[in-house]
Enzyme design. Sequence first.
Site, short mmCIF file in Angstrom:
data_model
loop_
_atom_site.label_atom_id
_atom_site.label_comp_id
_atom_site.label_asym_id
_atom_site.label_seq_id
_atom_site.Cartn_x
_atom_site.Cartn_y
_atom_site.Cartn_z
N ASN A 401 -5.58 9.61 -1.69
CA ASN A 401 -4.41 9.60 -2.57
C ASN A 401 -4.90 10.09 -3.92
O ASN A 401 -5.55 9.36 -4.65
CB ASN A 401 -3.85 8.17 -2.65
CG ASN A 401 -2.74 8.04 -3.68
OD1 ASN A 401 -2.21 9.06 -4.16
ND2 ASN A 401 -2.40 6.81 -4.03
N LYS A 403 -3.32 10.82 -6.57
CA LYS A 403 -2.51 10.33 -7.70
C LYS A 403 -2.25 11.48 -8.68
O LYS A 403 -2.16 12.63 -8.25
CB LYS A 403 -3.21 9.15 -8.37
CG LYS A 403 -3.61 8.05 -7.38
CD LYS A 403 -3.96 6.77 -8.06
CE LYS A 403 -4.41 5.77 -7.01
NZ LYS A 403 -4.65 4.48 -7.56
N HIS A 488 3.91 2.87 -2.81
CA HIS A 488 2.66 2.57 -3.52
C HIS A 488 2.97 1.62 -4.68
O HIS A 488 3.99 1.74 -5.34
CB HIS A 488 2.03 3.87 -4.04
CG HIS A 488 0.61 3.66 -4.47
ND1 HIS A 488 0.30 3.08 -5.67
CD2 HIS A 488 -0.57 3.91 -3.84
CE1 HIS A 488 -1.03 2.99 -5.77
NE2 HIS A 488 -1.57 3.49 -4.67
N GLU A 490 1.92 1.44 -7.59
CA GLU A 490 2.14 2.05 -8.91
C GLU A 490 3.57 2.55 -9.04
O GLU A 490 4.17 2.49 -10.12
CB GLU A 490 1.13 3.20 -9.11
CG GLU A 490 -0.27 2.64 -9.37
CD GLU A 490 -1.40 3.55 -8.93
OE1 GLU A 490 -1.16 4.74 -8.68
OE2 GLU A 490 -2.54 3.04 -8.83
N GLU A 560 -2.64 -2.67 0.54
CA GLU A 560 -3.41 -2.45 -0.68
C GLU A 560 -3.19 -3.62 -1.65
O GLU A 560 -2.16 -3.68 -2.33
CB GLU A 560 -2.93 -1.16 -1.36
CG GLU A 560 -3.12 0.07 -0.50
CD GLU A 560 -3.14 1.32 -1.36
OE1 GLU A 560 -4.12 2.04 -1.28
OE2 GLU A 560 -2.19 1.55 -2.12
N GLY A 566 -8.18 0.48 -7.95
CA GLY A 566 -8.76 1.09 -9.13
C GLY A 566 -9.51 0.10 -10.02
O GLY A 566 -9.85 0.44 -11.16
N SER A 606 -10.22 0.14 -3.96
CA SER A 606 -11.65 0.28 -4.29
C SER A 606 -12.52 0.41 -3.04
O SER A 606 -13.61 -0.13 -2.97
CB SER A 606 -12.12 -0.89 -5.14
OG SER A 606 -11.41 -0.91 -6.35
#
Length: 645
Positions: A401, A403, A488, A490, A560, A566, A606
């Site tokens: 991904n 991003k 996702h 985010e 996730e 991250g 991660s």
Amino acid sequence: MRKTAVNICRIILAMTFILSGFVKAVDPLGTQYKIHDYLAAMGLAQYSPDILTLAASVLLSTVEFILGICLLFAIRRRLVSRIVLWVMIAMTLITLWLAWTDPIHDCGCFGDALVLTNWQTLWKNVVLLIAAIIVWKWPTLQPRLISASNQWIVVNYSVVFILFFIAGRSLYTLPQFDFRPYHIGANLREGWQRMMDGEESPYNDFFIERAEDGEDITEQVLNDEGYTFLLVAPHLEQADDSRLDQVNLMYEYCQDNGYPFYCLTASTEKAINRWCEMTGAEYPFCQTDDITLKTVIRSNPGLLLLKDGTVIRKWSHNALPSEEELTKPLEESALGRQPGNSTTSKILWILTWFVLPLLVLTLADRLWAWTKWLRRKPQKGNSNNPINNISNMRKKIVAGNWKMNMNLQDGIALAKELNETLKADKPNCGVVICTPFIHLASIAQFLDQDIIGLGAENCADKEKGAFTGEVSAEMVKSTGAQYVILGHSERREYYKETPEILKEKVLLAQKNDLKVIFCIGESLEEREAGKQNEVVKAELEGSVFNLSEEDFRKIVIAYEPIWAIGTGKTATAEQAEEIHAYIRSIIAEKYGQAVADDTTILYGGSCKASNAPELFAKPDIDGGLIGGASLKAADFKGIIDAWKK
Ligand code: PEP
């Protein structure tokens, strides 16, 4: 080291709970009397009818036994370890009070099987409390003995066994294991004589006084070398009178054959007279201590046969000898002999009907898990892009991904490098890269999509029209992409994508033949509050559990944990496996086990080349969704190669 400690503690707790639950269930009336003693010590006995204390006794033994079984098989590890901790806290506080004030001399935690002093019980509970804290702290370090999908069989079987075959049967007949001083084979005469000689003996309160004149006939009864029947009814007012014909028949049989027959009771003369009027009883009555009578036999009334001062038979009022059995004198009948080694046969019965079936189930389950693993193993070598594989079987996938990273030139360079690398050294899994929209059409031109699949990171929740800046699922598909990431965290957080919006996006993506990688996962606060299961379940229910089975089979799930994205913090392989297994179990609940077994569930957060092998080795983790580490070909390749280890 930590794992060993957790498992030693878990086994100690499991064995203690199983033993304690079992001995209580074997003697529900004994446990009921003990509960009554506790309530009396608290001044609450008058508010607790017998039926309630009996129900509490059965419930307590069942709960203890099942908690022990759950600990042994590592079933619902978090929940069970939490309950066990609370139980141990409560037990330790109660025994602290017991040790301090000594209102009851024997706590009764192991029934009559093992009698501990209050201080011994307190120390035992302190040790168990420490063990419970250790297991509660690291519940997932307990390896499961049985797969999550078969755990319900173990729990339900154990409940039926303890409730009906142990507690229920003991209540209907008599306790299957008799730990009291009046068990079959006990020589009452010897024990009573020791007591008379001033020695230590459990028969201190055993006396038989004729009701009519108060004469003590204990010695006469115990010294009789022949057969003597004792009908034991601690309280005639509460005695079960449903089988009195059989009792009267027994009395007639004794008279015909010259065997003494006495009814031992702690009831008043008035109650005895009422009983005689009601039942037509003609047998002699004797007075005995109330608690002793309850200890002699767990049935009101119950029948005891003595020969030469030794207990040779005991019957509950529900299982008195039948008329056919009473045709011969005892000297010529099996009734007049002590049964063979009944303890061995009872242990064998438990082994055959409880231990063996669970053992067979566990072995079958392990075999099934192993063959499943074998069946899945070759798929690790599947070098085709999974989208090109018509079969719906679970795929191993590593998806990148990107991003909002890489301009067009850098993105093309990265995709080319990866393409060349994987053409030269074929992956053992499906590989997908999900890029910003503007890269898709260019990359699709040269990407070998038999090796690397291409996907977008999002698509619109509308089909087309005046939605400035949006990119529809159809547009994504037209670039040559085959995948799309939806849900996702985010996008959920920064662009306020709700479950309803995501539901629309999933439908549109599938309508345009895009394979959806659907992300779910909890925040740090939710994890700390232990709500991760609730969160992922709600996310699935909110956006994809509306799909038909056929459409759901096309979805790839990516778990996730937001706190790991991250941040450099990865969920441990055990944490990830636990929630992946949970996700699979709720898919199984919704769509059935076969669909759950075929669903690919990726881990994201991660994930790096260094931790990927451990994560991917877990049975319910089918690969990864990779953010930061997908931006360098070498790093991404390192993760892909985890499937080769
Ligand atoms: C992600 O955002 O999908 C992700 C897994 O990110 P990272 O690997 O950088 O944690």
